[in-house]
Design a protein around this motif. Structure first.
Motif, PDB file in Angstrom:
ATOM      1  N   MET A 132       1.074  -1.519   0.026  1.00 16.33           N
ATOM      2  CA  MET A 132      -0.318  -0.092   0.105  1.00 16.33           C
ATOM      3  C   MET A 132       0.633   0.869  -0.046  1.00 16.33           C
ATOM      4  O   MET A 132       0.161   2.162  -0.963  1.00 16.33           O
ATOM      5  N   THR A 133       2.348   0.932   0.556  1.00 16.88           N
ATOM      6  CA  THR A 133       2.969   2.447   0.882  1.00 16.88           C
ATOM      7  C   THR A 133       3.455   2.328  -0.514  1.00 16.88           C
ATOM      8  O   THR A 133       3.312   3.882  -1.489  1.00 16.88           O
ATOM      9  N   VAL A 134       3.551   1.531  -1.702  1.00 13.92           N
ATOM     10  CA  VAL A 134       3.917   1.668  -3.348  1.00 13.92           C
ATOM     11  C   VAL A 134       2.525   2.201  -3.826  1.00 13.92           C
ATOM     12  O   VAL A 134       2.521   3.993  -4.690  1.00 13.92           O
ATOM     13  N   GLY A 135       1.708   1.383  -3.901  1.00 11.76           N
ATOM     14  CA  GLY A 135       0.587   2.492  -4.409  1.00 11.76           C
ATOM     15  C   GLY A 135       0.179   3.472  -4.013  1.00 11.76           C
ATOM     16  O   GLY A 135      -0.269   3.767  -4.747  1.00 11.76           O
ATOM     17  N   MET A 136      -0.286   4.296  -2.476  1.00 15.29           N
ATOM     18  CA  MET A 136      -0.279   4.960  -2.428  1.00 15.29           C
ATOM     19  C   MET A 136       0.402   5.799  -2.803  1.00 15.29           C
ATOM     20  O   MET A 136       0.077   7.126  -3.818  1.00 15.29           O
ATOM     21  N   THR A 137       1.647   5.762  -2.618  1.00 14.80           N
ATOM     22  CA  THR A 137       2.319   6.825  -3.460  1.00 14.80           C
ATOM     23  C   THR A 137       2.527   6.919  -4.542  1.00 14.80           C
ATOM     24  O   THR A 137       2.841   7.986  -5.005  1.00 14.80           O
ATOM     25  N   GLN A 138       2.661   5.907  -5.854  1.00 11.10           N
ATOM     26  CA  GLN A 138       2.177   5.946  -6.867  1.00 11.10           C
ATOM     27  C   GLN A 138       0.474   6.710  -7.468  1.00 11.10           C
ATOM     28  O   GLN A 138       0.884   7.451  -7.989  1.00 11.10           O
ATOM     29  N   ALA A 139      -0.684   6.464  -6.738  1.00  9.21           N
ATOM     30  CA  ALA A 139      -1.541   7.211  -6.617  1.00  9.21           C
ATOM     31  C   ALA A 139      -1.699   8.454  -6.851  1.00  9.21           C
ATOM     32  O   ALA A 139      -1.945   9.504  -7.425  1.00  9.21           O
ATOM     33  N   ILE A 223      -3.986  -6.692  -8.218  1.00  7.91           N
ATOM     34  CA  ILE A 223      -3.343  -6.342  -9.524  1.00  7.91           C
ATOM     35  C   ILE A 223      -3.096  -5.455  -9.682  1.00  7.91           C
ATOM     36  O   ILE A 223      -2.282  -5.461 -10.656  1.00  7.91           O
ATOM     37  N   ASN A 224      -3.377  -4.459  -8.856  1.00  8.53           N
ATOM     38  CA  ASN A 224      -2.184  -2.847  -9.592  1.00  8.53           C
ATOM     39  C   ASN A 224      -0.694  -3.418  -9.570  1.00  8.53           C
ATOM     40  O   ASN A 224      -0.211  -4.041  -7.975  1.00  8.53           O
ATOM     41  N   PRO A 225       0.119  -3.628 -10.227  1.00 14.68           N
ATOM     42  CA  PRO A 225       1.107  -3.928 -10.385  1.00 14.68           C
ATOM     43  C   PRO A 225       2.437  -3.016  -9.161  1.00 14.68           C
ATOM     44  O   PRO A 225       3.370  -3.073  -8.747  1.00 14.68           O
ATOM     45  N   PHE A 226       1.821  -1.644  -8.356  1.00 15.39           N
ATOM     46  CA  PHE A 226       2.733  -1.278  -7.746  1.00 15.39           C
ATOM     47  C   PHE A 226       2.999  -1.323  -6.494  1.00 15.39           C
ATOM     48  O   PHE A 226       3.250  -1.772  -5.482  1.00 15.39           O
ATOM     49  N   ARG A 227       1.575  -1.786  -5.954  1.00 14.73           N
ATOM     50  CA  ARG A 227       0.763  -3.009  -4.747  1.00 14.73           C
ATOM     51  C   ARG A 227       1.984  -4.223  -4.581  1.00 14.73           C
ATOM     52  O   ARG A 227       3.043  -4.347  -3.745  1.00 14.73           O
ATOM     53  N   ILE A 228       2.482  -4.743  -6.049  1.00 11.06           N
ATOM     54  CA  ILE A 228       3.629  -5.883  -6.005  1.00 11.06           C
ATOM     55  C   ILE A 228       4.445  -5.491  -5.753  1.00 11.06           C
ATOM     56  O   ILE A 228       5.707  -6.535  -5.035  1.00 11.06           O
ATOM     57  N   GLU A 229       5.098  -4.022  -6.091  1.00  9.90           N
ATOM     58  CA  GLU A 229       6.441  -4.140  -6.165  1.00  9.90           C
ATOM     59  C   GLU A 229       7.075  -3.925  -4.478  1.00  9.90           C
ATOM     60  O   GLU A 229       8.898  -3.823  -4.378  1.00  9.90           O
ATOM     61  N   GLY A 230       5.869  -3.329  -3.941  1.00  8.98           N
ATOM     62  CA  GLY A 230       5.834  -2.825  -2.106  1.00  8.98           C
ATOM     63  C   GLY A 230       6.228  -4.574  -1.996  1.00  8.98           C
ATOM     64  O   GLY A 230       7.181  -4.890  -0.839  1.00  8.98           O
ATOM     65  N   GLN A 231       5.195  -5.580  -1.526  1.00  9.25           N
ATOM     66  CA  GLN A 231       4.930  -6.586  -1.273  1.00  9.25           C
ATOM     67  C   GLN A 231       6.383  -7.660  -1.431  1.00  9.25           C
ATOM     68  O   GLN A 231       6.387  -8.622  -1.841  1.00  9.25           O
ATOM     69  N   LYS A 232       7.384  -7.433  -2.162  1.00 14.36           N
ATOM     70  CA  LYS A 232       8.655  -8.564  -2.614  1.00 14.36           C
ATOM     71  C   LYS A 232       9.651  -7.631  -2.091  1.00 14.36           C
ATOM     72  O   LYS A 232      10.143  -8.895  -2.068  1.00 14.36           O
ATOM     73  N   THR A 233       9.319  -6.617  -1.359  1.00 15.77           N
ATOM     74  CA  THR A 233      11.096  -6.439  -0.141  1.00 15.77           C
ATOM     75  C   THR A 233      10.203  -7.293   1.067  1.00 15.77           C
ATOM     76  O   THR A 233      10.765  -7.862   2.197  1.00 15.77           O
TER      77      THR A 233
END
Ligand code: F0G
Length: 437
Positions: A132-139, A223-233
């Protein structure tokens, strides 16, 4: 003009996992405009000096006090969203979760060295905060006017908290009467507009997709790919905690399959960048009553499955997972396995994890129950190194806890019944006497 590749200016871009179409990183679309496939974010490999390694960069940032270095997501930013500006980043911080060893849990699972990556220790109590930190940043970066998700409860709690932090209106769709108490309470308290949909998660998800498309709201499901980038961590941090000596297995609960996809992508990239030389195998665990991925696995992924989901682990009560294709790729990459466990196994695993002091929510316990099952089946050997991910906090589902410990009659074997007493010392003595060996 393509924005991709070393010759172009972009550090990151999006690519359709199905047809390969490329989109700029700034595209707010939730799927490929050409074929409807899911998008992935790709980054240019980080430019490093001859004397520096990524491991050293990550290690130097650990415990840092700046907002990016303090986050267990953003200190891996080269692999997450390298061009994010500090003023755009919406962070608590999150991540930096412990890797626990609990003898009682290892013994129950039948593993000599079982480690528990406790993602319930994130700010809203689940791993969702990392995405969410990455998805919200992208939002924020794409100038979204509002954000939305469908959820079994954790995504909605996380989205609500991060949207408030970002100052963005939030709309969440949850299945009426099927969300654990702690999650619903959080979502309301953090201030999201909360829609109790008369239907299951799969109905909520179909509705939010349509609403996001037609009403111009930024979609923050996995499905939002930016969420996935954050969860990779989750994977990157675990590897770091193990000094980049990968375990033999990583076990995780699987629902909509965003996390499985994120784990696969993290491992692929970690190997490509030389952080590790060997891949752990993924063990994805589903509830028996919500097992479309396990069914598809048993048939060699020849066709997708859809089920009417039913399980006590409401977080993973999902019958038609959205990230199926990406998750299959993760399984193939890691020579992974998928299995399912009964609600009874989940509840017993949860009681063991809880009584060990670690504690977790029901869906999280599925990973531990799955490890025990795979050991019993001879798939995992007792001497192998296994990390099981605990995805959510024990307080997420207090209703189930009280039913298990206080109300179920006859009590389950691991129930810890409260004892009502008169307000005097002899009553206490009596209880103490009764509990002496
Ligand atoms: N564990 C917990 C605690 C979850 O909340 C979820 C998903 C999962 C595991 C499965 O992860 O969907 O990426 O395969 N929860 C979503 C939600 C669906 O809405 O909070 P997945």
């Amino acid at each position: 003009m393509s924005e991709r590749g070393p010759a172009g200016p972009a550090l990151s871009w999006q690519v359709c996992a199905r047809c390969g179409k490329e989109l700029p990183v700034s595209s707010p679309r939730s799927q490929c405009p050409a074929c409807g496939g899911l998008l992935e974010v790709e980054h240019r490999p980080p430019a490093l000096g001859p004397e520096t390694t990524l491991r050293e960069i990550f290690a130097a940032r650990r415990g840092g006090s700046g907002p990016l270095d303090a986050s267990g997501v953003w200190r891996f930013r080269e692999l997450v969203l390298p061009d994010a500006r500090e003023e755009d980043v919406v962070t608590y911080p999150e991540g930096n979760t412990p890797l626990l060893s609990r003898g009682a849990v290892s013994r129950w699972a039948g593993i000599e060295s079982l480690l528990l990556k406790h993602e319930g220790m994130n700010p809203t109590g689940s791993f969702k905060d990392r995405g969410m930190t990455v998805g919200m940043t992208q939002a924020r970066r794409v100038g979204a006017r509002a954000v939305a998700c469908a959820s079994t409860g954790n995504t909605s709690a996380s989205l609500a908290a991060y949207a408030s932090t970002a100052g963005l209106p939030a709309l969440v769709f949850v299945p009426a009467g099927q969300v654990a108490l702690g999650k619903l309470a959080q979502t309301l308290a953090y201030g999201a507009k909360t829609l109790l949909v008369r239907g299951d998660f799969d109905a909520c998800f179909a509705l939010v997709r349509e609403a996001a498309e037609k009403l111009n709201v930024y979609l923050l499901n996995s499905i939002n790919p930016f969420r996935i980038e954050g969860q990779k961590t989750i994977v990157l941090e675990t590897l770091e905690q193990l000094s980049f000596e990968p375990p033999d297995w990583i076990a995780l609960p699987a629902g909509n399959l965003g996390n499985t996809s994120a784990f696969g992508k993290a491992l692929r990239e970690a190997r490509e960048l030389g952080l590790i030389t060997r891949l752990p195998r993924l063990a994805c665990i589903q509830a028996e009553g919500a097992n479309p991925f396990a069914r598809a696995f048993r048939e060699g992924f020849t066709r997708p499955h859809r089920v009417k989901a039913e399980t006590v682990a409401t977080a993973i009560k999902i019958g038609d997972p959205a990230s199926l294709d990406r998750a299959i790729a993760a399984l193939r990459l890691t020579d992974g396995v998928v299995t399912d466990v009964t609600d009874e196994e989940i509840l017993e695993a949860k009681a063991v994890v809880d009584a060990s002091g670690a504690g977790c929510e029901p869906a999280s316990a599925a990973s531990v129950a799955g490890v025990r099952r795979l050991v019993a089946e001879g798939v995992i050997r007792p001497g192998q190194r296994v990390v099981a991910v605990l995805t959510g906090h024990i307080l997420k589902d207090p209703g189930l806890l009280l039913r298990y410990h206080q109300e179920t009659d006859p009590p389950p074997s691991r129930a810890n019944r409260p004892i009502e007493i008169d307000a005097n010392l002899s009553a206490v003595e009596e209880v103490l006497g009764a509990s002496r060996p």
